[in-house]
Scaffold this active site. Structure first.
Site: not given
Length: 528
Positions: A422-424, A502
């Site tokens: 998730d994300s990074a 982002r």
């Protein structure tokens, strides 16, 4: 969706309420009259702007079956704020003569939504500039025209405190707003007690005693939230996000999570690996251990498996197991080990490249282990700013290759390998896959990348504008994390393999993404 009834209701309610309170002659009456006059003006200005976007935003959808992009999200957010203002205006109109009517509270709510609408109008003005320059289907303006720099410079002068006070989470379902308020109150309370060299439960405990004032004073909470996101460095965010790493909170989460047959913390020595090429298994390639910044060093991982499988109880794996407090590596499993699973999941945790470990993410990974019936190897890669790019990528790629080479120790045959993050961690899933393809070793059969970082570029886009009111990760925080990961470089790059989005730094990229499509899904061949 036709927004005309919404604007008609807002205008009628604002005029009626303004006329009523103008006759009161009290201070609260003057505040009500000014608030409703402002709402009327915001509605008058927003209606043509939203109508203009509604005629054009379909051009930026991925396809007809996927009606989603940043312009749609921005318009929907403005409509949602207007709907809340209409709801509050109706309440005031229905209860303004009651002796139980709380004038101070209700006028403060209206003033908060006026401030939010003012900022949303400014965002829409910036988005109109983008819309005028963007080609259909392209959510970013041409790099050479300088529009991104201009828009982001104006964006940086805007105030977002109004979105973290009384209006916090207005764009989400009502059920999630208490959770967001709890997070925001905890964050600003932690910030007030934060000291660079005093971290952990001591700061958390002190925060409990100061959280009350932020709970009862939303305006104070919003102002403090804005101050924190603009002024505090990445070490503050690392400390706040790492609260879940403390022994007490981690133990509580462990007790309430799904019990698993195997939960082992592993330390793998940095030794070269030999792997066959995917195109020609008779030829091997040498995978060197990570060396960036700090030289060769061990790689830390966590193995989770719902059932005990062959290899997971071997002496070779036990030799790699590191002690982790009082937690025993084997849980409830009794009986002989099961055969190896054909599947293997390699997981890279999120945390903005600067915080958290596999232990933070262990509760849901245990549930995955039970439902998938496959071993999960979660990688504790080195974190920025102490270990900037490309150290994390090197460690994750090495861990992936080590898992392929030693899959039998993990209780799998690695016939099907999936990467998840998730994300990074989603960024690392993509870059590890690209590196595997470039080196020529077995590529993962699938990727589950949840809200991944997919484009690192100081470019304005409609979704980036919405980070002004993001209740969890405002743009300023994301830029601090990316700057730490990129080694303090801002606005320029040249790091091959760093894929992100982002954030706020231009880096030579290996992949991109379509903004506004969500972020979770399978890519590649194979299935579980």
């Amino acid at each position: 969706m036709d927004a005309r009834p919404l604007f008609q209701s807002l205008q009628a309610l604002a005029e009626d309420n303004a006329s009523f309170f103008q006759r009161s002659g009290t201070e609260s009456g003057r505040r009500f009259a000014a608030a409703f006059a402002a709402l009327r003006e915001h509605g008058r200005r927003l209606e043509p702007a939203l109508r203009h976007f509604a005629r054009l935003y379909h051009r930026f959808d991925l396809d007809e079956a996927t009606p989603g992009n940043g312009y749609r999200s921005l318009v929907q957010t403005a409509r949602c704020c207007l709907a809340h203002a209409v709801h509050k205006s109706r309440y005031v109109a229905a209860h303004r003569r009651s002796v139980f009517f709380r004038a101070g509270h209700n006028v403060a709510e209206l003033e908060a939504y006026c401030a939010a609408l003012a900022q949303l109008r400014a965002l829409l003005c910036l988005a109109q500039r983008l819309l005028a320059h963007n080609r259909p289907g392209c959510l970013f303006p041409p790099e050479e025209d300088g529009l991104s720099e201009l828009v982001l410079r104006e964006y940086s002068t805007m105030h977002n405190g109004c979105f973290y006070g009384r209006c916090l989470g207005f764009q989400f379902a009502p059920s999630i707003r208490p959770f967001l308020q709890t997070i925001a109150i905890g964050l600003v309370s932690f910030g007030e007690n934060y000291k660079r060299n005093d971290m952990g439960l001591g700061v958390a405990a002190g925060s409990l005693f100061t959280s009350g004032k932020f709970a009862i004073d939303p305006e104070l909470r919003g102002d403090e939230f804005e101050r924190l996101t603009q002024n505090l460095d990445v070490h503050f965010w690392k400390s706040f996000w790492n609260l879940t790493e403390t022994e007490l909170l981690a133990s509580v989460a462990s007790m309430t999570a799904t019990q698993v047959g195997v939960c082992r913390a592993l330390t793998v020595p940095p030794e070269p690996l030999e792997l066959p090429l995917a195109a020609d298994p008779s030829v091997t390639v040498t995978i060197a251990p990570p060396v960036a910044h700090t030289g060769p060093g061990p790689i830390h991982m966590r193995l989770l498996s719902y059932q005990l499988r062959e290899g997971q109880d071997s002496a070779a794996l036990s030799a790699l197991t590191r002690a982790e407090g009082p937690r025993a590596p084997l849980r409830w499993w009794r009986g002989p080990p099961l055969p190896p699973s054909p599947a293997l999941l390699v997981h890279f945790h999120g945390g903005g490249f600067v915080a958290q470990t596999s232990r933070s993410h262990e509760p849901y990974l245990r549930g995955w282990a039970r439902e998938l019936g496959a071993p999960i190897l979660s990688v504790d890669y080195a974190l920025a700013p102490e270990a900037p790019f490309p150290r994390a990528l090197e460690e994750c790629f090495y861990a992936y290759c080590w898992a392929l080479r030693n899959c039998r120790l993990l209780g799998s045959t690695a016939q099907r390998v999936c990467l998840a993050g998730d994300s990074a961690g989603g960024n690392l899933c993509l870059t590890v896959s690209m590196r595997a393809a470039a080196v020529g070793v077995q590529a993962p059969d699938g990727i589950m990348a949840a809200y991944p970082v997919t484009l690192v570029q100081a470019a304005a886009s409609p979704s980036r504008l919405l980070t002004l009111l993001d209740p969890l990760l405002p743009l300023g925080v994301l830029c601090k994390c990316l700057s730490a990961y990129a080694g303090g470089v801002s606005g320029a790059g040249g790091h091959e393999g760093l894929v992100g989005g982002r954030w706020g730094c231009r880096v030579t990229g290996l992949a991109g993404g379509h903004e506004g499509l969500g972020g979770a899904g399978w890519h590649g061949g194979g299935s579980w």
